[in-house]
Design an enzyme around this catalytic site. Structure first.
Site, PDB file in Angstrom:
ATOM      1  N   HIS A   1       3.724  -2.341   2.980  1.00  0.00           N
ATOM      2  CA  HIS A   1       3.722  -0.995   2.388  1.00  0.00           C
ATOM      3  C   HIS A   1       4.988  -0.754   1.570  1.00  0.00           C
ATOM      4  O   HIS A   1       6.076  -1.136   1.998  1.00  0.00           O
ATOM      5  CB  HIS A   1       3.633   0.064   3.499  1.00  0.00           C
TER       6      HIS A   1
ATOM      7  N   ASP B   1       0.822  -1.218   0.000  1.00  0.00           N
ATOM      8  CA  ASP B   1       0.000   0.000   0.000  1.00  0.00           C
ATOM      9  C   ASP B   1       0.853   1.263   0.000  1.00  0.00           C
ATOM     10  O   ASP B   1       2.050   1.229   0.309  1.00  0.00           O
ATOM     11  CB  ASP B   1      -0.889   0.030   1.259  1.00  0.00           C
TER      12      ASP B   1
HETATM   13 ZN    ZN Z   1      -2.485   2.928   3.427  1.00  0.00          ZN
END
Ligand code: ZN
Length: 501
Positions: A326, A181
């Site tokens: 991430h 992400d």
């Molecule tokens: Zn996020």
């Protein structure tokens, strides 16, 4: 004997016991007969001592090979050179006749000595030099059973034969989705891509619109390398705090940006913070997206040591699990290091790392059949996906291209089809069969050989099967097409066939 008998009856009435010629008892003749008998005995002895090869007398000193050749029986006993299917390639190309003298194995060049008997047996056949390779294929019926076939490819005959098939049902194939992400990130995302490519892992990147601006090259690379792009909102505001209309407009803005970047289809939306309720979900679904949450949170954003993130990934392995990490939103050097630890283990365990759409069955997972050839095994294969244009039309999606032994290998099927050539992939024999203007060709995976109009030819580099595509030397492919090619500075390839002119 007659002489002896006659001696016994001498002096009495001459009674003839034998029908032998009558003669006077002559000592000289008697001596001559003894001598003849002695010579005969010696001769018998000498004859007995004359060496024999395969039951036939030969002059002492003759080699077994000479003896057999003289009688014309060498060919009867020599082994042949046979191809991988056992068909004779060359008479007497195998081992020479098997020679046993005095229970010892000798060579055919053994020179026969007095009293020796050579027993001859048939020499063994010798199989042509062959390359071995394994193919692994998932059973299309259950997707779990794997069949490994050991093939041999004759380097003289060019014939291929399967030697052995082993079908195993592994305990369970584990499929996971790695998701990242808050990207893309100029410096960090390429490091993820490099790692993922090295372990044949496909992932899903949930991107932020305001991060993606100006990074279309990175987004395109993610797509080209087989990853999937999902939306993670424009600027990471929680959708729970937005009105339905704001959510829709946020999604539209992201989608418009990705459209401009050429992202083919966006199926997934991951709401920031995973903040979701019935209204938010309905707003997302009504725009045509699936909501993507996760099963395993590595909490990598808290920046624990890389080893901790790696062990969270490994503990989270379970079929169908979605793992959250991430690639943007801060310093992700620990996540990158963690991936560097986890990916080799995942790869080794055979965990399939798929995109969200592949994991959820919305798109077919890439084929798993992987050919490990001796040649390919020794060959360093660097796989990239570059734009390939044939007669002015780009192949979409970009086909797999690889570098191997200094040669560029292209997806032969994709290129041939783009040039209007009909071709089919034979999974059983691992060949690509095509009808080109030059004739009917058979390109064989993991071989430098190909057949053109039934005639064997050699290529400079191996054709290698990779994820269901046959990668073949570009020089060979363009030759088959009677085409020319140019490699651009960015690695893209432009092929022009003669028919285009
Ligand atoms: Zn996020």
């Amino acid at each position: 004997m007659g002489a002896a008998r006659r001696e016994i009856v001498a002096g009495s009435q001459a009674v003839r016991f034998s029908g032998a010629e009558d003669s006077a008892v002559d000592p000289v003749a008697r001596m001559a007969r003894y001598a003849a008998a002695a010579v005969a005995l010696v001769l018998i002895g000498v004859l007995h001592e004359i060496p024999r090869v395969d039951g036939h007398r030969v002059r002492p000193g003759t080699t077994v090979a000479q003896a057999l050749s003289e009688r014309g029986t060498y060919e009867k006993y020599c082994g042949d050179e046979v191809d991988v299917a056992g068909v004779v390639l060359r008479r007497c190309g195998g081992l020479p006749p098997a020679v046993t003298v005095r229970k010892r194995t000798m060579g055919v060049d053994h020179a026969m000595g007095w009293g020796e008997r050579a027993k001859i047996g048939r020499g063994s056949d010798v199989r042509e030099p062959a390359q071995e390779f394994l193919t692994q294929s998932d059973d299309p019926d259950d997707g779990v059973t794997t069949t490994t076939t050991r093939y041999v490819l004759g380097s003289i005959s060019g014939k291929q034969a399967d030697r052995e098939q082993v079908t195993v049902a592994p305990a369970k194939v584990t499929r996971i989705a790695l998701t990242f992400d808050d990207g893309p990130h100029t410096n960090q995302t390429p490091q993820y891509l490099k790692l993922l490519a090295a372990y044949h892992a496909h992932a899903t990147f949930f991107v932020l619109g305001d991060c993606a601006i100006g990074l279309s090259g990175l987004i395109k690379r993610e797509i080209a390398e087989g990853h999937e792009i999902g939306i993670h909102s424009w600027s990471h505001r929680s959708y729970a705090g937005l009105s339905t209309e704001q959510i829709r407009s946020d999604l539209n803005r992201c989608q418009a940006l990705l459209n401009r970047m050429g992202v083919p289809r966006v199926r997934w939306m991951r709401p920031p913070y995973g903040a979701i309720n019935a209204r938010v979900r309905a707003a997302i679904v009504s725009r045509g997206y699936h909501v993507a949450l996760w099963d395993v949170d590595t909490n990598d954003w808290q920046k624990p040591p890389a080893g901790t993130i790696a062990s969270r990934i490994m503990r989270g392995i379970g079929d169908g699990n979605v793992i959250l990490m991430h690639d943007g939103g801060g310093d992700r050097s620990r996540t990158i290091a963690a991936l560097g630890m986890a990916l080799p283990k995942l790869h080794e365990r055979g965990v399939r790392m798929l995109t969200m759409s592949q994991l959820k069955g919305l798109e077919p997972a890439p084929p798993t059949s992987l050919v490990v050839a001796e040649e390919a095994g020794k060959t360093k294969l660097t796989v990239v996906r570059v734009k390939v244009t044939v007669d002015g039309r780009a192949i979409d999606p970009p086909p797999t291209t690889a570098k191997s032994e200094g040669q560029v290998l292209v997806a032969a099927g994709a290129v041939l089809r783009a040039a209007g050539v009909e071709c089919t992939w034979d999974n059983k024999f691992q060949t690509l069969n095509a009808k080109t203007p030059a004739g009917e060709i058979v390109l064989r995976a993991n071989s430098r050989r190909f057949t053109l109009g039934g005639v064997d030819a050699l290529a400079t580099a191996s054709a290698i099967e990779y994820e269901g595509e046959l990668l073949a030397p570009i020089g060979l492919v363009v030759r088959l097409l009677d085409a020319k090619y140019v490699m651009e500075k960015d690695g893209s390839i432009t092929i022009t066939t003669t028919k285009a002119k």
